[in-house]
Design a protein around this motif. Structure first.
Motif, PDB file in Angstrom:
ATOM      1  N   THR A 247     -24.906  10.515 -37.131  1.00  8.89           N
ATOM      2  CA  THR A 247     -24.918  11.952 -37.362  1.00  8.89           C
ATOM      3  C   THR A 247     -25.002  12.239 -38.854  1.00  8.89           C
ATOM      4  OG1 THR A 247     -23.790  14.027 -36.800  1.00  8.89           O
ATOM      5  CG2 THR A 247     -22.409  12.199 -37.518  1.00  8.89           C
TER       6      THR A 247
ATOM      7  N   ASP B 275     -25.335  18.058 -40.681  1.00  7.52           N
ATOM      8  CA  ASP B 275     -25.531  19.211 -39.796  1.00  7.52           C
ATOM      9  C   ASP B 275     -25.480  18.737 -38.342  1.00  7.52           C
ATOM     10  OD1 ASP B 275     -25.998  21.724 -38.870  1.00  7.52           O
ATOM     11  OD2 ASP B 275     -27.811  22.074 -40.041  1.00  7.52           O
ATOM     12  N   PRO B 276     -24.288  18.388 -37.842  1.00  2.00           N
ATOM     13  CA  PRO B 276     -24.177  17.735 -36.536  1.00  2.00           C
ATOM     14  C   PRO B 276     -24.519  18.626 -35.352  1.00  2.00           C
ATOM     15  CG  PRO B 276     -22.009  18.272 -37.386  1.00  2.00           C
ATOM     16  CD  PRO B 276     -22.974  18.567 -38.491  1.00  2.00           C
ATOM     17  N   ASP B 277     -24.642  19.940 -35.567  1.00  2.00           N
ATOM     18  CA  ASP B 277     -24.980  20.839 -34.463  1.00  2.00           C
ATOM     19  C   ASP B 277     -26.464  21.187 -34.417  1.00  2.00           C
ATOM     20  OD1 ASP B 277     -22.300  21.017 -33.634  1.00  2.00           O
ATOM     21  OD2 ASP B 277     -21.890  22.592 -35.095  1.00  2.00           O
TER      22      ASP B 277
ATOM     23  N   TYR C  58     -31.611  15.234 -31.596  1.00  2.00           N
ATOM     24  CA  TYR C  58     -30.705  16.090 -30.843  1.00  2.00           C
ATOM     25  C   TYR C  58     -29.260  15.613 -31.019  1.00  2.00           C
ATOM     26  CZ  TYR C  58     -35.233  16.896 -28.699  1.00  2.00           C
ATOM     27  OH  TYR C  58     -36.560  17.154 -28.499  1.00  2.00           O
ATOM     28  N   PRO C  59     -28.337  16.544 -31.285  1.00  2.00           N
ATOM     29  CA  PRO C  59     -26.945  16.136 -31.481  1.00  2.00           C
ATOM     30  C   PRO C  59     -26.286  15.710 -30.173  1.00  2.00           C
ATOM     31  CG  PRO C  59     -27.145  18.537 -31.572  1.00  2.00           C
ATOM     32  CD  PRO C  59     -28.538  17.997 -31.480  1.00  2.00           C
TER      33      PRO C  59
ATOM     34  N   LYS D  17     -22.444  13.358 -29.052  1.00  2.09           N
ATOM     35  CA  LYS D  17     -21.137  13.070 -29.620  1.00  2.09           C
ATOM     36  C   LYS D  17     -21.215  11.952 -30.661  1.00  2.09           C
ATOM     37  CE  LYS D  17     -16.421  11.735 -28.376  1.00  2.09           C
ATOM     38  NZ  LYS D  17     -15.815  12.714 -29.296  1.00  2.09           N
TER      39      LYS D  17
END
Length: 203
Positions: free
Chosen positions: A6, A9-11, A26-27, A29
Motif C-alpha cells: 500500500t 493513499d490507501p483508499d 485497487y485497495p 487490506k
C-alpha cells in the motif's frame, strides 16, 4: 494479477485505459491489488515483457504506476487470470437449478456479478417459499423465466464495458478518452442502474 504494498493513499483505486493494455490498482487490506490486462495475442509474450511494453507506451508514470508495473514483472505471487464469461444455456433441470456464476459467469468490468447472484438467490427463495414437492420443478422453471433476462442484461452490459475498456485501436481509445469527460462512466452503466432501480417483485 498481483499485489503491491500500500502507498500514501490507501483508499484510492486507479485505472489506466489504454489501447491494447489496461492497468488497475485497487485497495485491499494492507495492500494494493494490481491487474494488468491485454488481448491474448499481446499478453502471450509474458508478464515481464508485456509490463515493459506497457510502460514504454505511457507518457507519464506515477509512483504507483511504476510500482504496479514492476510488481507485474517481478512478483512471484502474480498469476494469470484469463478474462472471459460464461452463460449457461439452461438454468434448471428437474429439481436442480443453477444460480450465480454457475448460471452466468460475469466479467469483472462492471462489478455486478456478485450482486446479481445475491438477487437471484433472493428471487429463487421467493419462488420456493411455501412450495410443496410437487410444485418445485414448475417453480424452478418460473424462477428461470423471471430472472434470466435480468442477469443476461447485466452480463451484456459488462461485455459492452469490456469492449470499451479493452481495445487495440488507437483511434477508438482516443475517441473514448475525448468523450469520457463529457459522458461519464455512469452512462455506460445505465442499463445496470435501471436494473438496480427496478427490483424484481418477490411475491
Amino acid at each position: 494479477m498481483t499485489w503491491a504494498d500500500t502507498d500514501s493513499d490507501p483508499d484510492l483505486g486507479e485505472e489506466l485505459w489504454g489501447h491494447g493494455a489496461f492497468l488497475g490498482t485497487y485497495p485491499v487490506k494492507d495492500r494494493l491489488g494490481v491487474i494488468l490486462c491485454g488481448p491474448r495475442d499481446r499478453t502471450r509474450i509474458g508478464p515481464d515483457e508485456f509490463s515493459h511494453r506497457t510502460r514504454a507506451g505511457l507518457t507519464h508514470i506515477s509512483t504507483r504506476t511504476d510500482t504496479a508495473l514492476r510488481e507485474v514483472a517481478t512478483n512471484p505471487e502474480k498469476y494469470y487470470w484469463p478474462l472471459y464469461d460464461r452463460r449457461c444455456a439452461r438454468w434448471s433441470l428437474g429439481r436442480v437449478v443453477a444460480l450465480g456464476d454457475a448460471a452466468a459467469g460475469f466479467l469483472p468490468t462492471a462489478g455486478i456479478g456478485a450482486a446479481m447472484a445475491i438477487e437471484s438467490a433472493t428471487v429463487l427463495a421467493g419462488h420456493l417459499d411455501e412450495t410443496g414437492p410437487e410444485q418445485i420443478t414448475r417453480q424452478l422453471s418460473a424462477y428461470e423465466r423471471a430472472q434470466r433476462p435480468r442477469v443476461q442484461a447485466a452480463q451484456d452490459n459488462s461485455r459492452s464495458l469490456a469492449r470499451l475498456m479493452f481495445n487495440t485501436s488507437r483511434a477508438i481509445a482516443i475517441t473514448r478518452d475525448i468523450v469520457a469527460p463529457i459522458i461519464p462512466i455512469s452512462a455506460a452503466l445505465r442499463p445496470i442502474r435501471r436494473l438496480l432501480d427496478n427490483q424484481p417483485a418477490l411475491d
